[in-house]
Motif scaffolding. Structure first.
Motif, PDB file in Angstrom:
ATOM      1  N   THR A  63     112.750 100.843 -58.346  1.00 35.21           N
ATOM      2  CA  THR A  63     113.594 100.406 -57.239  1.00 35.21           C
ATOM      3  C   THR A  63     113.890 101.596 -56.338  1.00 35.21           C
ATOM      4  OG1 THR A  63     114.602  98.713 -58.625  1.00 35.21           O
ATOM      5  CG2 THR A  63     115.796  99.337 -56.656  1.00 35.21           C
ATOM      6  N   GLU A  65     115.759 102.677 -52.509  1.00 33.89           N
ATOM      7  CA  GLU A  65     116.466 102.388 -51.261  1.00 33.89           C
ATOM      8  C   GLU A  65     115.607 102.900 -50.109  1.00 33.89           C
ATOM      9  OE1 GLU A  65     120.351 104.152 -51.323  1.00 33.89           O
ATOM     10  OE2 GLU A  65     120.880 103.173 -53.200  1.00 33.89           O
ATOM     11  N   ARG A 104     115.030  93.355 -51.046  1.00 29.36           N
ATOM     12  CA  ARG A 104     116.315  92.662 -51.033  1.00 29.36           C
ATOM     13  C   ARG A 104     117.343  93.492 -50.288  1.00 29.36           C
ATOM     14  NH1 ARG A 104     120.513  93.438 -54.931  1.00 29.36           N
ATOM     15  NH2 ARG A 104     120.182  95.306 -56.167  1.00 29.36           N
ATOM     16  N   THR A 106     121.430  94.584 -50.392  1.00 31.09           N
ATOM     17  CA  THR A 106     122.494  94.674 -51.395  1.00 31.09           C
ATOM     18  C   THR A 106     123.885  94.321 -50.879  1.00 31.09           C
ATOM     19  OG1 THR A 106     122.942  97.018 -50.944  1.00 31.09           O
ATOM     20  CG2 THR A 106     121.253  96.492 -52.621  1.00 31.09           C
ATOM     21  N   GLY A 143     125.193  97.356 -46.558  1.00 32.66           N
ATOM     22  CA  GLY A 143     124.483  97.485 -47.822  1.00 32.66           C
ATOM     23  C   GLY A 143     123.178  98.212 -47.598  1.00 32.66           C
ATOM     24  N   ASP A 144     122.352  98.210 -48.615  1.00 29.97           N
ATOM     25  CA  ASP A 144     121.072  98.902 -48.544  1.00 29.97           C
ATOM     26  C   ASP A 144     119.927  97.906 -48.586  1.00 29.97           C
ATOM     27  OD1 ASP A 144     122.085 101.592 -48.550  1.00 29.97           O
ATOM     28  OD2 ASP A 144     122.605 101.290 -50.656  1.00 29.97           O
TER      29      ASP A 144
END
Length: 171
Positions: A63, A65, A104, A106, A143-144
């Motif tokens: 994962t 960012e 996605r 966050t 969010g990220d």
């Protein structure tokens, strides 16, 4: 006497016709209003590693960012956050080799699990059905943007890339 009554009647008639018989206008209505323009602002700040992703490693569902997102809106119906991919969620090198990823958001309006971006429709990664709190303040969101990919495979050499379009829409 008749002449006197006639003269008084004529004078009274002249006096009455000289006076305006218009009712006084002492009340009016005034419509007032103003326009509040729509605020629909998207802040997108790429992460330092967004263009130099760690593609080689040992993690199967790595994962990463790739950007920080801030949303500000006064649209009472809320907002939708969409991501479009030039390569349908594939990082591609100059030889056409691919590394697939999911994505996605966050933020509080984001989806919980990463998903693949469809080639033709894009992917809605976030949504809010209201944009104002009880006091009328903009709620917005932040969010990220996170991608997930398999880092443990043996990939061919080259620079792998994709181009994303991040779009904020009013609901």
């Amino acid at each position: 006497m008749n002449k006197r009554i006639l003269a008084i009647a004529i004078v009274a008639l002249l006096v009455l016709t000289a006076m305006p018989l218009v009712a006084q206008n002492n009340g009016q209505t005034l419509n007032i209003g103003g326009f509040v323009p729509l605020v629909l602002d998207l802040g997108l700040t790429p992460d330092a590693v967004a263009q130099n992703l760690p593609l080689v490693g040992t993690t199967a569902n790595f994962t990463q960012e790739i950007a920080a997102i801030t949303i500000d809106t006064n649209n009472t119906a809320g907002w939708q956050l969409w991501v479009f991919s030039e390569n349908a969620a594939d990082l591609i090198n100059s030889d056409g080799d691919t590394i697939s990823y999911t994505i996605r958001f966050t933020g509080s309006g984001g989806v919980a699990t990463p998903e693949t971006i469809p080639a033709t429709t894009g992917l809605q990664v976030g949504e809010a059905t209201e944009a104002l709190d009880a006091t009328g303040e903009n709620l917005g969101d932040s969010g990220d943007l996170i991608i997930q990919y398999d880092q443990s495979e043996n990939f061919r050499a080259g620079y792998y890339s994709d181009q994303l379009a991040v779009v904020l829409r009013a609901r």
